[in-house]
Design a protein around this motif. Sequence first.
Motif, mmCIF file in Angstrom:
data_model
loop_
_atom_site.group_PDB
_atom_site.id
_atom_site.type_symbol
_atom_site.label_atom_id
_atom_site.label_comp_id
_atom_site.label_asym_id
_atom_site.label_seq_id
_atom_site.Cartn_x
_atom_site.Cartn_y
_atom_site.Cartn_z
ATOM 1 N N THR A 180 0.814 -1.235 0.000
ATOM 2 C CA THR A 180 0.000 0.000 0.000
ATOM 3 C C THR A 180 0.842 1.277 0.000
ATOM 4 N N ALA A 199 -0.347 4.839 -1.603
ATOM 5 C CA ALA A 199 -1.587 5.522 -1.194
ATOM 6 C C ALA A 199 -1.541 7.017 -1.526
ATOM 7 N N CYS A 207 -1.979 7.657 -5.235
ATOM 8 C CA CYS A 207 -3.377 7.464 -5.649
ATOM 9 C C CYS A 207 -4.233 8.649 -5.192
ATOM 10 N N PRO A 224 -11.607 9.212 -7.448
ATOM 11 C CA PRO A 224 -11.004 7.885 -7.547
ATOM 12 C C PRO A 224 -11.465 7.084 -8.772
ATOM 13 N N ALA A 227 -6.400 2.768 -7.087
ATOM 14 C CA ALA A 227 -6.143 2.080 -5.819
ATOM 15 C C ALA A 227 -4.711 1.561 -5.819
ATOM 16 N N THR A 228 -4.180 1.370 -4.618
ATOM 17 C CA THR A 228 -2.785 0.924 -4.469
ATOM 18 C C THR A 228 -2.561 -0.452 -5.087
ATOM 19 N N TYR A 229 -3.645 -1.220 -5.241
ATOM 20 C CA TYR A 229 -3.607 -2.591 -5.750
ATOM 21 C C TYR A 229 -2.932 -2.692 -7.122
ATOM 22 N N PHE A 262 -10.413 -3.877 -0.392
ATOM 23 C CA PHE A 262 -10.648 -3.869 -1.835
ATOM 24 C C PHE A 262 -12.169 -3.884 -2.059
ATOM 25 N N TRP A 269 -12.959 -0.303 -1.661
ATOM 26 C CA TRP A 269 -11.794 0.438 -2.179
ATOM 27 C C TRP A 269 -11.412 1.577 -1.241
ATOM 28 N N ASP A 270 -11.184 1.194 0.018
ATOM 29 C CA ASP A 270 -10.784 2.169 1.022
ATOM 30 C C ASP A 270 -9.362 1.826 1.474
ATOM 31 N N GLY A 271 -8.397 2.555 0.911
ATOM 32 C CA GLY A 271 -6.987 2.273 1.203
ATOM 33 C C GLY A 271 -6.602 2.590 2.635
#
Length: 484
Positions: A105, A108, A111, A120, A132-134, A357, A361-363
Amino acid sequence: MARYLLAIDQGTTSTRAMVFDHEGRVMALAQQEHRQIYPQPGWVEHDPLEIWERTQAVVRQAVARAGVVPADIAAIGVTNQRETTIVWDRRTGRPYYNAIVWQDTRTAAICDQLARDGGPDRFRDRTGLPLATYFSGPKLKWILDQVPGVREAAERGDALFGTVDTWLIWWLTGGPDGGVHVTDVTNASRTLLMDLRRLDWDDEILRLLGIPRRMLPAIHPSVAPAAYGATRPDGPVGAAVPVCADLGDQQAALVGQTCFEPGEAKNTYGTGCFLLLNTGATPVFSRSGLITTVAYKMGDQPAVYALEGSIAVAGALVQWLRDNLGLIARSADVEALAGSVEDNGGVYFVPAFSGLFAPHWDGSARGLIIGLTRFANRGHLARAALEATAFQTREVVDAMYRDSGLRLTALRVDGGMVVNELLMQFQADILGVPVVRPAVTETTALGAAYAAGLAAGVWEEPARLRQYWQEARRWTPRLALNSS
Ligand code: ADP
């Protein structure tokens, strides 16, 4: 005639090589783990050269164990942990930095900054993904921004970017000495850099992220007889065998489960949990927090798309109980411990170790254990940990119902956690639909082998593969829980 297929499955925790025959039967398997590197909270890395060494070792072992002559291998299919990002020097093969793993992550702030202008979802209509960091794009930007010299090397054409498929195929086909620099549409669809309809890199997004196009691999169909080159005879395979297929691991599992029709879905329970629903030749854009991804593209045929619910932490929570709390000695022990109590005793886990996720989708989310009383014991924690996987899956299925209007008649499952009877029964109960497991649960490797076999002409069309899918186990819902 060469009739065997070799699948290389490079996963988050281990690398497997499997040899299959022309009826999709497993002839040999070899597997090795690699190190997980945690330099600071939220960071997860792998050593790319260790991954390449493990890959060579398991390929050699699997070919030897199968007892086949290397020249009798018709084709190779590669499948891989997705999004994990590597940048290396094309002249030496030396990585400029460790592989930044999908769970990491550290991006962050990148993003957040990109989301300041347009929110986002600013790239969602083009890429199918939220910021997202993903995904790989922000990880690649981090390496370009933070590792001295990489940006200059990329602009000179010396630094190459790749996901793990790209890295391995480059080495298999010669490395610094003529290795091909390629990826497939499924892996490219996880970068935040590809236009989902045109199946090409998006120049505007590349400009916004400051990524030089010349460091990116060429994008090919997932099933492509001639696009990926051939292995070097002096390499681990021991012959010049064409690499004919390349698919991200979750997409490979969808193929391995033979979910070729719109409306068919599978859920893979490994480190994370990934539910993919085949939506056919048109991408469906989610309004409920799912992502849109390429399921596969077979040669010249149109791409097939999927809606995906990605869950970052599933089996990883069992590992955490083992490694960080010492609650169990082996992952498999979680079932007996969870079975030592009647129910969860009111305890719930939210394993938001890498943020959350789908569908949130809340990092910035972090993990929780709630509902603790003096009554709660180790058994309740184990049970709550398993239930967390089932509850997260239910949340994703609800989102999928809202987006697609479809209803599942059954859920096909695979992955390391599906040996867990308690979890699978609870999953059926909580979803209100049967959960079914096939005879061959190595569906990721199987999907890569199927894709390679389709490319090499071992099978003429995907429909032929359905005959190999056999139900081995079925869990039917016991509770009358609401399944809307
Ligand atoms: P990946 O492909 O993501 O590396 P696998 O599909 O091999 O993962 O699954 C490994 C995961 O399954 C690990 O996180 C492990 O903790 C979990 N696991 C293995 N056995 C069990 C079990 N009996 N019950 C629950 N989880 C298990």
